[in-house]
Enzyme design. Sequence first.
Site, PDB file in Angstrom:
ATOM      1  N   SER A  58       0.877  -1.110  -0.131  1.00 15.66           N
ATOM      2  CA  SER A  58       0.161  -0.077   0.093  1.00 15.66           C
ATOM      3  C   SER A  58       1.011   1.103  -0.007  1.00 15.66           C
ATOM      4  CB  SER A  58      -0.840   0.120   1.224  1.00 15.66           C
ATOM      5  OG  SER A  58      -1.487   1.134   1.536  1.00 15.66           O
ATOM      6  N   SER A  59       0.203   2.539  -0.552  1.00 16.73           N
ATOM      7  CA  SER A  59       1.017   3.616  -0.546  1.00 16.73           C
ATOM      8  C   SER A  59       1.404   4.137   1.009  1.00 16.73           C
ATOM      9  CB  SER A  59       0.335   4.691  -1.191  1.00 16.73           C
ATOM     10  OG  SER A  59      -0.815   4.936  -0.712  1.00 16.73           O
ATOM     11  N   CYS A  60       0.924   3.570   1.933  1.00 16.71           N
ATOM     12  CA  CYS A  60       1.120   4.176   3.171  1.00 16.71           C
ATOM     13  C   CYS A  60       2.420   3.541   3.929  1.00 16.71           C
ATOM     14  CB  CYS A  60       0.080   3.732   4.254  1.00 16.71           C
ATOM     15  SG  CYS A  60      -0.115   1.965   4.529  1.00 16.71           S
TER      16      CYS A  60
ATOM     17  N   TYR B 142      -0.133  -1.413  10.285  1.00 13.21           N
ATOM     18  CA  TYR B 142      -0.347  -1.919   8.806  1.00 13.21           C
ATOM     19  C   TYR B 142       0.829  -1.678   8.292  1.00 13.21           C
ATOM     20  CZ  TYR B 142      -3.242  -1.870   4.612  1.00 13.21           C
ATOM     21  OH  TYR B 142      -3.647  -1.972   3.131  1.00 13.21           O
TER      22      TYR B 142
ATOM     23  N   LYS C   2       3.333  -4.374   6.012  1.00 13.34           N
ATOM     24  CA  LYS C   2       3.193  -4.522   4.287  1.00 13.34           C
ATOM     25  C   LYS C   2       4.784  -4.208   4.122  1.00 13.34           C
ATOM     26  CE  LYS C   2      -1.087  -4.761   3.162  1.00 13.34           C
ATOM     27  NZ  LYS C   2      -1.405  -5.741   2.264  1.00 13.34           N
TER      28      LYS C   2
ATOM     29  N   HIS D 248     -13.037   3.366   3.791  1.00 14.04           N
ATOM     30  CA  HIS D 248     -12.140   4.282   3.379  1.00 14.04           C
ATOM     31  C   HIS D 248     -13.044   5.401   3.157  1.00 14.04           C
ATOM     32  CE1 HIS D 248      -9.226   0.746   2.754  1.00 14.04           C
ATOM     33  NE2 HIS D 248      -8.241   1.831   3.048  1.00 14.04           N
TER      34      HIS D 248
HETATM   35  N1  LIG Z   1      -8.699  -0.634  -0.775  1.00 10.31           N
HETATM   36  C1  LIG Z   1      -7.708   0.102  -0.656  1.00 10.31           C
HETATM   37  O1  LIG Z   1      -7.900   1.492  -0.594  1.00 10.31           O
HETATM   38  C2  LIG Z   1      -6.218  -0.324  -0.649  1.00 10.31           C
HETATM   39  C3  LIG Z   1      -5.763  -1.933  -0.496  1.00 10.31           C
HETATM   40  N2  LIG Z   1      -4.645  -2.355  -0.737  1.00 10.31           N
HETATM   41  C4  LIG Z   1      -4.118  -3.674  -0.548  1.00 10.31           C
HETATM   42  O2  LIG Z   1      -4.873  -4.503  -1.599  1.00 10.31           O
HETATM   43  C5  LIG Z   1      -5.355  -5.629  -0.937  1.00 10.31           C
HETATM   44  C6  LIG Z   1      -6.784  -6.165  -0.959  1.00 10.31           C
HETATM   45  O3  LIG Z   1      -7.470  -4.972  -0.186  1.00 10.31           O
HETATM   46  P1  LIG Z   1      -8.944  -4.750  -0.421  1.00 10.31           P
HETATM   47  O4  LIG Z   1      -9.389  -5.740  -1.471  1.00 10.31           O
HETATM   48  O5  LIG Z   1      -9.277  -3.416  -0.369  1.00 10.31           O
HETATM   49  O6  LIG Z   1      -9.536  -5.619   0.957  1.00 10.31           O
HETATM   50  P2  LIG Z   1     -11.041  -6.048   1.380  1.00 10.31           P
HETATM   51  O7  LIG Z   1     -11.270  -5.968   2.712  1.00 10.31           O
HETATM   52  O8  LIG Z   1     -11.933  -5.639   0.581  1.00 10.31           O
HETATM   53  O9  LIG Z   1     -10.556  -7.671   1.020  1.00 10.31           O
HETATM   54  C7  LIG Z   1      -9.792  -8.466   1.853  1.00 10.31           C
HETATM   55  C8  LIG Z   1     -10.032  -9.882   1.514  1.00 10.31           C
HETATM   56  O10 LIG Z   1      -9.299 -10.678   2.387  1.00 10.31           O
HETATM   57  C9  LIG Z   1      -9.952 -11.620   3.021  1.00 10.31           C
HETATM   58  N3  LIG Z   1      -9.341 -12.071   4.380  1.00 10.31           N
HETATM   59  C10 LIG Z   1      -8.835 -11.003   5.234  1.00 10.31           C
HETATM   60  N4  LIG Z   1      -8.374 -12.046   6.274  1.00 10.31           N
HETATM   61  C11 LIG Z   1      -8.499 -13.196   5.831  1.00 10.31           C
HETATM   62  C12 LIG Z   1      -8.037 -14.376   6.591  1.00 10.31           C
HETATM   63  N5  LIG Z   1      -7.441 -14.311   7.756  1.00 10.31           N
HETATM   64  N6  LIG Z   1      -8.220 -15.536   5.790  1.00 10.31           N
HETATM   65  C13 LIG Z   1      -8.766 -15.478   4.558  1.00 10.31           C
HETATM   66  N7  LIG Z   1      -9.132 -14.459   4.056  1.00 10.31           N
HETATM   67  C14 LIG Z   1      -9.081 -13.155   4.606  1.00 10.31           C
HETATM   68  C15 LIG Z   1     -11.457 -11.076   3.199  1.00 10.31           C
HETATM   69  O11 LIG Z   1     -12.388 -12.028   3.408  1.00 10.31           O
HETATM   70  P3  LIG Z   1     -13.908 -11.839   3.930  1.00 10.31           P
HETATM   71  O12 LIG Z   1     -14.311 -11.442   2.711  1.00 10.31           O
HETATM   72  O13 LIG Z   1     -14.391 -12.893   4.230  1.00 10.31           O
HETATM   73  O14 LIG Z   1     -13.628 -10.825   4.925  1.00 10.31           O
HETATM   74  C16 LIG Z   1     -11.551 -10.306   1.958  1.00 10.31           C
HETATM   75  O15 LIG Z   1     -11.933 -11.165   1.066  1.00 10.31           O
HETATM   76  C17 LIG Z   1      -4.670  -5.774   0.515  1.00 10.31           C
HETATM   77  O16 LIG Z   1      -3.476  -6.240   0.638  1.00 10.31           O
HETATM   78  C18 LIG Z   1      -4.470  -4.191   0.772  1.00 10.31           C
HETATM   79  O17 LIG Z   1      -3.445  -3.954   1.617  1.00 10.31           O
HETATM   80  C19 LIG Z   1      -3.735  -1.414  -1.019  1.00 10.31           C
HETATM   81  C20 LIG Z   1      -3.719  -0.180  -1.097  1.00 10.31           C
HETATM   82  C21 LIG Z   1      -5.204   0.518  -1.037  1.00 10.31           C
HETATM   83  C1  LIG Z   2      -5.541   3.087   1.742  1.00 11.74           C
HETATM   84  C2  LIG Z   2      -4.891   3.820   2.872  1.00 11.74           C
HETATM   85  O1  LIG Z   2      -6.198   3.979   3.622  1.00 11.74           O
HETATM   86  C3  LIG Z   2      -6.163   4.377   4.979  1.00 11.74           C
HETATM   87  O2  LIG Z   2      -5.324   5.698   4.935  1.00 11.74           O
HETATM   88  P1  LIG Z   2      -6.098   7.210   4.576  1.00 11.74           P
HETATM   89  O3  LIG Z   2      -5.798   7.239   3.060  1.00 11.74           O
HETATM   90  O4  LIG Z   2      -5.794   8.296   5.496  1.00 11.74           O
HETATM   91  O5  LIG Z   2      -7.376   6.672   4.792  1.00 11.74           O
HETATM   92  P2  LIG Z   2      -9.123   6.951   4.666  1.00 11.74           P
HETATM   93  O6  LIG Z   2      -9.705   6.778   3.161  1.00 11.74           O
HETATM   94  O7  LIG Z   2      -9.742   6.374   5.732  1.00 11.74           O
HETATM   95  O8  LIG Z   2      -9.334   8.571   4.866  1.00 11.74           O
HETATM   96  C4  LIG Z   2      -8.589   9.662   3.698  1.00 11.74           C
HETATM   97  C5  LIG Z   2      -8.846  11.080   4.332  1.00 11.74           C
HETATM   98  O9  LIG Z   2     -10.241  11.198   4.342  1.00 11.74           O
HETATM   99  C6  LIG Z   2     -10.740  11.900   5.549  1.00 11.74           C
HETATM  100  N1  LIG Z   2     -12.167  11.445   5.746  1.00 11.74           N
HETATM  101  C7  LIG Z   2     -13.094  12.342   5.820  1.00 11.74           C
HETATM  102  N2  LIG Z   2     -14.528  11.916   6.051  1.00 11.74           N
HETATM  103  C8  LIG Z   2     -14.065  10.682   5.920  1.00 11.74           C
HETATM  104  C9  LIG Z   2     -14.947   9.613   6.279  1.00 11.74           C
HETATM  105  O10 LIG Z   2     -16.281   9.694   6.399  1.00 11.74           O
HETATM  106  N3  LIG Z   2     -14.267   8.220   6.317  1.00 11.74           N
HETATM  107  C10 LIG Z   2     -12.979   8.026   6.019  1.00 11.74           C
HETATM  108  N4  LIG Z   2     -12.555   6.759   6.185  1.00 11.74           N
HETATM  109  N5  LIG Z   2     -12.186   8.946   5.960  1.00 11.74           N
HETATM  110  C11 LIG Z   2     -12.764  10.220   5.750  1.00 11.74           C
HETATM  111  C12 LIG Z   2      -9.754  11.268   6.522  1.00 11.74           C
HETATM  112  O11 LIG Z   2      -9.796  12.129   7.726  1.00 11.74           O
HETATM  113  C13 LIG Z   2      -8.378  11.230   5.713  1.00 11.74           C
HETATM  114  O12 LIG Z   2      -7.835  12.608   5.912  1.00 11.74           O
HETATM  115  C14 LIG Z   2      -5.015   3.520   5.853  1.00 11.74           C
HETATM  116  O13 LIG Z   2      -5.811   2.529   5.912  1.00 11.74           O
HETATM  117  C15 LIG Z   2      -3.717   3.331   5.073  1.00 11.74           C
HETATM  118  O14 LIG Z   2      -3.234   2.372   5.729  1.00 11.74           O
HETATM  119  C16 LIG Z   2      -3.876   3.017   3.715  1.00 11.74           C
HETATM  120  O15 LIG Z   2      -3.338   2.100   2.929  1.00 11.74           O
END
Ligand SMILES: NC(=O)C1=CN([C@@H]2O[C@H](COP(=O)(O)OP(=O)(O)OC[C@H]3O[C@@H](n4cnc5c(N)ncnc54)[C@H](OP(=O)(O)O)[C@@H]3O)[C@@H](O)[C@H]2O)C=CC1
Ligand SMILES: C[C@H]1O[C@H](OP(=O)(O)OP(=O)(O)OC[C@H]2O[C@@H](n3cnc4c(=O)[nH]c(N)nc43)[C@H](O)[C@@H]2O)[C@@H](O)[C@@H](O)C1=O
Length: 316
Positions: free
Chosen positions: A114-116, A143, A147, A186
């Site tokens: 992830s970009s974080c 987190y 990563k 998010h």
């Molecule tokens: N969403 C984003 O903005 C970003 C995501 N990523 C990365 O992309 C990847 C996918 O993220 P995303 O699709 O958003 O996440 P989701 O939460 O949407 O999906 C995660 C999936 O992982 C499964 N899972 C979690 N824990 C377990 C476990 N212990 N055993 C088996 N399966 C498990 C979940 O299963 P179940 O459905 O049953 O809960 C789900 O299907 C991650 O590595 C994340 O870090 C990177 C940058 C940004």
């Molecule tokens: C993908 C990335 O996602 C996370 O980092 P993040 O980008 O900070 O996450 P976010 O999407 O939750 O927030 C972005 C911004 O938005 C603002 N904000 C306003 N109003 C709401 C609101 O209602 N919900 C949320 N969630 N945020 C809000 C919030 O305060 C922040 O300034 C980490 O999990 C990190 O580990 C990671 O990988």
Amino acid sequence: MTTAPALLPATARVYVAGHRGLVGSAVARHLAAEGHEVITRTRAELDLREPGPTARMLRDTRPDVLVLAAAKVGGIMANSTYPVEFLEDNLRIQLSVLAGAHAADVDRLLFLGSSCIYPKHADQPIREDALLTGALEPTNEPYALAKIAGIGQVRSYRRQYGRRWISAMPTNLYGPGDNFDPETSHVLPGLLRRFHEAVAAGSEEVLLWGSGTPRREFLHSDDLARACVALLRAYDGPDPVNVGCGEDVTIAELAALVAEVTGFTGRVVWDTSRPDGTPRKLLDVGRLRKLGFEPSVALADGVRDTYRWWLGHKDS
Ligand SMILES: NC(=O)C1=CN([C@@H]2O[C@H](COP(=O)(O)OP(=O)(O)OC[C@H]3O[C@@H](n4cnc5c(N)ncnc54)[C@H](OP(=O)(O)O)[C@@H]3O)[C@@H](O)[C@H]2O)C=CC1
Ligand SMILES: C[C@H]1O[C@H](OP(=O)(O)OP(=O)(O)OC[C@H]2O[C@@H](n3cnc4c(=O)[nH]c(N)nc43)[C@H](O)[C@@H]2O)[C@@H](O)[C@@H](O)C1=O
């Protein structure tokens, strides 16, 4: 002279771990559309934190390729509230999946970070070589540490065992199948839900988190899936590759777009007791562009498409 096998043969069988999630579902869809056999297991069938069952499943199914899209994932509040799970679940999943994949002789593996992972105050746009050059953003440090360990695992398997495994670092993602829970999601699905509910209730005001000034880059999950396939097909190096669209917006600008899409015409109020998180994290996507990848979904179109998806699924 022997030539190395193709990085992603057309006949490759691919295990997509996390296929029910935002990313995993998009990756599985794209691979299946390209004719690959996609192997999946639900979390109820296989808890990937458990090394024994994970290794057995991989030994029994013998995938050629593995995409690790299973992780403990969430927005800024989920990360701040559950640091232990964000650190330990992710470390455990990575340990059991990568060790199991090595034992099962999986040729290609794509690890998603992830970009974080980059320092909170990294130069913008953030290049891959900014990794480990400064302090992390506190709200998601656990987190990010997990990563970063995953990147280290991939590099170590490459160096010690010659594995053709790679890592991608996506920016903030969104799309159909996202988590719309108001506390753990998010920002983008969180805002769609808050604005939608305000319109439904006839409210004049929506309360959002932080100051609205942080900047974020958003990529649709279909574009991320296309980038994953492009990387599996063409990239085989130890360094992570950033995956983004190359443009960012302030959270206030995102809120204005979501208000327009949902039809909200009232006021936005900022709850500054909630964290802003990192001020900016725009990725340098030069390395990905050199592989020929360009995003195809404009933010406004993607937000509309995601809103439509949620309207059709929110009550199911
Ligand atoms: N969403 C984003 O903005 C970003 C995501 N990523 C990365 O992309 C990847 C996918 O993220 P995303 O699709 O958003 O996440 P989701 O939460 O949407 O999906 C995660 C999936 O992982 C499964 N899972 C979690 N824990 C377990 C476990 N212990 N055993 C088996 N399966 C498990 C979940 O299963 P179940 O459905 O049953 O809960 C789900 O299907 C991650 O590595 C994340 O870090 C990177 C940058 C940004
Ligand atoms: C993908 C990335 O996602 C996370 O980092 P993040 O980008 O900070 O996450 P976010 O999407 O939750 O927030 C972005 C911004 O938005 C603002 N904000 C306003 N109003 C709401 C609101 O209602 N919900 C949320 N969630 N945020 C809000 C919030 O305060 C922040 O300034 C980490 O999990 C990190 O580990 C990671 O990988």
